[in-house]
Design an enzyme around this catalytic site. Structure first.
Site, PDB file in Angstrom:
ATOM      1  N   GLU A 198     -30.223  39.273  25.247  1.00  0.00           N
ATOM      2  CA  GLU A 198     -30.342  40.003  23.971  1.00  0.00           C
ATOM      3  C   GLU A 198     -31.953  40.441  24.231  1.00  0.00           C
ATOM      4  O   GLU A 198     -32.105  41.815  24.035  1.00  0.00           O
ATOM      5  CB  GLU A 198     -30.256  39.179  22.675  1.00  0.00           C
ATOM      6  CG  GLU A 198     -28.501  38.583  21.954  1.00  0.00           C
ATOM      7  CD  GLU A 198     -27.584  39.865  22.532  1.00  0.00           C
ATOM      8  OE1 GLU A 198     -27.836  40.884  22.463  1.00  0.00           O
ATOM      9  OE2 GLU A 198     -25.939  39.463  22.703  1.00  0.00           O
ATOM     10  N   ARG A 235     -25.600  52.356  16.897  1.00  0.00           N
ATOM     11  CA  ARG A 235     -25.532  51.358  16.831  1.00  0.00           C
ATOM     12  C   ARG A 235     -24.961  50.374  18.211  1.00  0.00           C
ATOM     13  O   ARG A 235     -25.391  48.637  18.411  1.00  0.00           O
ATOM     14  CB  ARG A 235     -25.243  50.823  15.979  1.00  0.00           C
ATOM     15  CG  ARG A 235     -25.230  49.235  15.144  1.00  0.00           C
ATOM     16  CD  ARG A 235     -24.949  48.693  14.097  1.00  0.00           C
ATOM     17  NE  ARG A 235     -25.556  47.272  14.354  1.00  0.00           N
ATOM     18  CZ  ARG A 235     -25.576  46.366  12.783  1.00  0.00           C
ATOM     19  NH1 ARG A 235     -25.196  46.641  11.957  1.00  0.00           N
ATOM     20  NH2 ARG A 235     -25.961  45.310  12.858  1.00  0.00           N
ATOM     21  N   LYS A 255     -33.877  46.213  17.510  1.00  0.00           N
ATOM     22  CA  LYS A 255     -32.993  46.538  17.096  1.00  0.00           C
ATOM     23  C   LYS A 255     -32.416  46.662  15.159  1.00  0.00           C
ATOM     24  O   LYS A 255     -31.547  47.472  14.467  1.00  0.00           O
ATOM     25  CB  LYS A 255     -32.267  44.412  16.458  1.00  0.00           C
ATOM     26  CG  LYS A 255     -30.732  44.531  15.597  1.00  0.00           C
ATOM     27  CD  LYS A 255     -30.138  43.400  15.959  1.00  0.00           C
ATOM     28  CE  LYS A 255     -29.311  43.781  15.588  1.00  0.00           C
ATOM     29  NZ  LYS A 255     -28.025  42.648  14.911  1.00  0.00           N
ATOM     30  N   ARG A 279     -18.622  38.911  -5.954  1.00  0.00           N
ATOM     31  CA  ARG A 279     -18.680  39.930  -5.788  1.00  0.00           C
ATOM     32  C   ARG A 279     -20.098  40.337  -4.526  1.00  0.00           C
ATOM     33  O   ARG A 279     -20.392  41.266  -4.939  1.00  0.00           O
ATOM     34  CB  ARG A 279     -18.523  40.612  -6.384  1.00  0.00           C
ATOM     35  CG  ARG A 279     -16.956  40.880  -7.119  1.00  0.00           C
ATOM     36  CD  ARG A 279     -16.393  42.125  -8.213  1.00  0.00           C
ATOM     37  NE  ARG A 279     -15.107  41.747  -7.966  1.00  0.00           N
ATOM     38  CZ  ARG A 279     -15.144  41.391  -9.397  1.00  0.00           C
ATOM     39  NH1 ARG A 279     -15.629  41.228  -9.904  1.00  0.00           N
ATOM     40  NH2 ARG A 279     -13.142  40.928  -9.840  1.00  0.00           N
ATOM     41  N   LYS A 335     -24.184  42.298  10.029  1.00  0.00           N
ATOM     42  CA  LYS A 335     -22.963  41.216   9.949  1.00  0.00           C
ATOM     43  C   LYS A 335     -23.338  40.328   9.736  1.00  0.00           C
ATOM     44  O   LYS A 335     -23.746  39.076   9.706  1.00  0.00           O
ATOM     45  CB  LYS A 335     -23.161  42.087  12.166  1.00  0.00           C
ATOM     46  CG  LYS A 335     -23.422  43.890  12.060  1.00  0.00           C
ATOM     47  CD  LYS A 335     -22.514  43.467  13.144  1.00  0.00           C
ATOM     48  CE  LYS A 335     -22.005  45.043  14.149  1.00  0.00           C
ATOM     49  NZ  LYS A 335     -22.059  44.572  15.622  1.00  0.00           N
ATOM     50  N   ASN A 339     -23.917  47.047  22.182  1.00  0.00           N
ATOM     51  CA  ASN A 339     -22.941  46.641  22.893  1.00  0.00           C
ATOM     52  C   ASN A 339     -23.708  46.697  24.677  1.00  0.00           C
ATOM     53  O   ASN A 339     -22.723  46.124  25.495  1.00  0.00           O
ATOM     54  CB  ASN A 339     -21.750  47.660  22.274  1.00  0.00           C
ATOM     55  CG  ASN A 339     -21.539  46.541  21.404  1.00  0.00           C
ATOM     56  OD1 ASN A 339     -21.659  46.451  20.320  1.00  0.00           O
ATOM     57  ND2 ASN A 339     -20.855  48.238  20.662  1.00  0.00           N
ATOM     58  N   GLU A 384     -22.335  51.013  12.243  1.00  0.00           N
ATOM     59  CA  GLU A 384     -21.982  51.218  14.258  1.00  0.00           C
ATOM     60  C   GLU A 384     -20.802  52.408  13.993  1.00  0.00           C
ATOM     61  O   GLU A 384     -20.140  51.996  14.832  1.00  0.00           O
ATOM     62  CB  GLU A 384     -21.017  49.934  14.312  1.00  0.00           C
ATOM     63  CG  GLU A 384     -21.743  50.007  15.960  1.00  0.00           C
ATOM     64  CD  GLU A 384     -20.521  48.516  16.248  1.00  0.00           C
ATOM     65  OE1 GLU A 384     -21.537  47.984  16.223  1.00  0.00           O
ATOM     66  OE2 GLU A 384     -20.396  48.146  16.963  1.00  0.00           O
ATOM     67  N   HIS A 429     -23.134  32.909  25.029  1.00  0.00           N
ATOM     68  CA  HIS A 429     -22.941  34.606  24.547  1.00  0.00           C
ATOM     69  C   HIS A 429     -24.024  35.042  25.554  1.00  0.00           C
ATOM     70  O   HIS A 429     -23.166  35.955  26.364  1.00  0.00           O
ATOM     71  CB  HIS A 429     -23.256  34.396  23.069  1.00  0.00           C
ATOM     72  CG  HIS A 429     -23.174  36.020  23.136  1.00  0.00           C
ATOM     73  ND1 HIS A 429     -21.975  36.583  22.854  1.00  0.00           N
ATOM     74  CD2 HIS A 429     -24.008  36.976  22.370  1.00  0.00           C
ATOM     75  CE1 HIS A 429     -22.293  38.030  22.936  1.00  0.00           C
ATOM     76  NE2 HIS A 429     -23.109  38.427  22.079  1.00  0.00           N
ATOM     77  N   HIS A 446     -18.141  40.065  27.313  1.00  0.00           N
ATOM     78  CA  HIS A 446     -16.818  39.118  26.609  1.00  0.00           C
ATOM     79  C   HIS A 446     -15.978  39.018  26.927  1.00  0.00           C
ATOM     80  O   HIS A 446     -15.369  37.593  26.894  1.00  0.00           O
ATOM     81  CB  HIS A 446     -16.493  40.077  25.039  1.00  0.00           C
ATOM     82  CG  HIS A 446     -17.983  40.271  23.899  1.00  0.00           C
ATOM     83  ND1 HIS A 446     -18.246  41.163  22.925  1.00  0.00           N
ATOM     84  CD2 HIS A 446     -18.324  39.136  23.031  1.00  0.00           C
ATOM     85  CE1 HIS A 446     -18.686  41.336  21.911  1.00  0.00           C
ATOM     86  NE2 HIS A 446     -19.076  39.804  22.670  1.00  0.00           N
ATOM     87  N   HIS A 495     -21.894  43.999  27.016  1.00  0.00           N
ATOM     88  CA  HIS A 495     -21.206  43.319  26.040  1.00  0.00           C
ATOM     89  C   HIS A 495     -19.424  43.945  26.377  1.00  0.00           C
ATOM     90  O   HIS A 495     -18.801  42.512  26.175  1.00  0.00           O
ATOM     91  CB  HIS A 495     -21.803  43.473  24.315  1.00  0.00           C
ATOM     92  CG  HIS A 495     -22.502  42.591  23.765  1.00  0.00           C
ATOM     93  ND1 HIS A 495     -23.516  42.792  24.779  1.00  0.00           N
ATOM     94  CD2 HIS A 495     -22.936  41.733  22.756  1.00  0.00           C
ATOM     95  CE1 HIS A 495     -24.933  42.247  23.696  1.00  0.00           C
ATOM     96  NE2 HIS A 495     -24.242  41.265  22.338  1.00  0.00           N
TER      97      HIS A 495
HETATM   98  N1  GLY Z   1     -24.759  42.510  17.791  1.00  0.00           N
HETATM   99  C1  GLY Z   1     -24.728  43.642  17.770  1.00  0.00           C
HETATM  100  C2  GLY Z   1     -24.730  44.345  16.324  1.00  0.00           C
HETATM  101  O1  GLY Z   1     -25.353  43.872  15.085  1.00  0.00           O
HETATM  102  O2  GLY Z   1     -24.835  45.889  16.187  1.00  0.00           O
END
Ligand code: GLY
Length: 354
Positions: A173, A227, A213, A109, A131, A231, A223, A253, A238, A234
């Site tokens: 990025e 946040r 960031k 956990r 993330k 994107n 997000e 990427h 993508h 992206h």
């Molecule tokens: N890679 C975009 C984010 O971390 O929200």
């Protein structure tokens, strides 16, 4: 979500020892992939704190970001007696920090973890912001959790062994962070010689990029709003990445994001008034350094389908974008319909010369 401590390190061993002491743990584990184990692990192994660590190695690259690899990491932790008070150090690119972060978030956990990113893409993006996840059923990052590392230690000396392609992938990025932050940072990124990298000049730029960031994530860790600024580039990026993958010609990427930003700056110019001159300057940089992704108008529908299939982008009959009104003036939740998106793809082909 818990706060992350992000350190731009001058002495990786000292900073790691400090993080290990602050975090506290019983057993210590270090997760690396086979490339990082060879190129980067020797640079951190001198850390006193790591002397007792158990190493876990996984295959390199995104093809190993799977449920099976995750299970292998859980198995290694379990067999080597990890407890709820154990700590995992993830040393590697975005694949290692994403998968290792998810392994830590789910084992018993949740145990603590520290990220030491070794690629530019991981330093300025993947390793920061909590993330974590794996690919599943052919879908990227389909399974995962928001679970921040307690510490992220960024040591730009690792970048010296990176290929030019990998460097540029991460740099896209950084360029995105320049566009969503301020004109001075954006301009320094466009003026930096990416063909002959001056690593001492790069270091503070990486620091500024990570700070962009970190600030965004701190305001909106899950997000729900701002946040989404991360994107930028992206949504179309993508779609380019998926089209390239479907034609068995995968692209890095960051390259797809750079090309995606060309289209999304054009939409920004049309819909939210982003200045033409700054759009042109940014596109020129992308064209000179990333080349072009070639496609024709027969593939517009496929690209549009990729954009609408991404749950994050879908809204009835249109696609959601993060756009800009100026450098640093972010407009999230903007929508564009099929006709406008096709116009942006026309613009891309025209200005990239395909
Ligand atoms: N890679 C975009 C984010 O971390 O929200």
């Amino acid at each position: 979500m818990k706060k992350q401590e992000v350190t731009l390190s001058e002495n990786i061993r000292e900073d790691l020892d400090r993080a290990l002491t602050r975090r506290g743990h019983d057993k210590l584990f270090v997760l690396t992939d086979e490339h990082t184990a060879r190129l980067c692990l020797p640079l951190v192994l001198g850390s006193g704190g790591l002397a007792e660590a158990t190493e876990i190695h996984i295959g390199a690259d995104d093809t190993h970001k799977t449920l099976q690899t995750l299970a292998d990491v859980w198995t290694a932790l379990s067999r080597q007696g990890a407890t709820r008070h154990s700590l995992l150090v993830n040393l590697g690119g975005g694949m290692v920090t994403d998968l290792g972060g998810f392994a830590a978030a789910t084992f018993k956990r949740g145990i603590g973890y520290v990220n030491i990113p070794t690629t530019l893409l991981a330093m300025v993006d993947a390793a920061v912001g909590g993330k974590t996840g794996i690919n599943f059923n052919g879908l990227k990052n389909e399974i995962g959790a928001f679970a921040p590392a307690s510490h992220v230690i960024i040591h730009t000396e690792f970048l010296r062994t990176l290929s030019h392609r990998e460097f540029l992938s991460g740099y896209a990025e950084m360029l995105k962070h320049g566009l969503i932050s301020d004109t001075a940072h954006w301009a320094e990124l466009l003026n930096f010689d990416v063909g002959r990298v001056d690593y001492s000049a790069l270091r503070p730029m990486v620091g500024r990029s990570v700070e962009v960031k970190r600030r965004v994530v701190e305001q909106d860790p899950l997000e729900r709003g701002i946040r989404k600024a991360l994107n930028l580039g992206h949504t179309v990026g993508h779609a380019f990445e998926s089209l390239a993958l479907a034609s068995q010609q995968p692209v890095p990427h960051g390259y797809a994001v750079a090309w995606g930003m060309v289209c999304e700056l054009y939409l920004s110019h049309l819909l939210t008034g982003f200045p033409r001159q700054k759009m042109r300057q940014t596109i020129q940089f992308v064209k000179e350094n990333y080349g072009t992704f070639a496609f024709d108008c027969q593939q517009y529908d496929t690209l549009y389908d990729y954009m609408t299939h991404d749950k994050k982008n879908a809204s009835a009959g249109s696609v959601n974008f993060t756009l800009l009104a100026e450098v640093g003036d972010i407009r999230v939740d903007q929508t564009a319909g099929k006709e406008l998106i096709f116009q942006a793809l026309d613009f891309y082909r025209e200005c990239m010369g395909i």
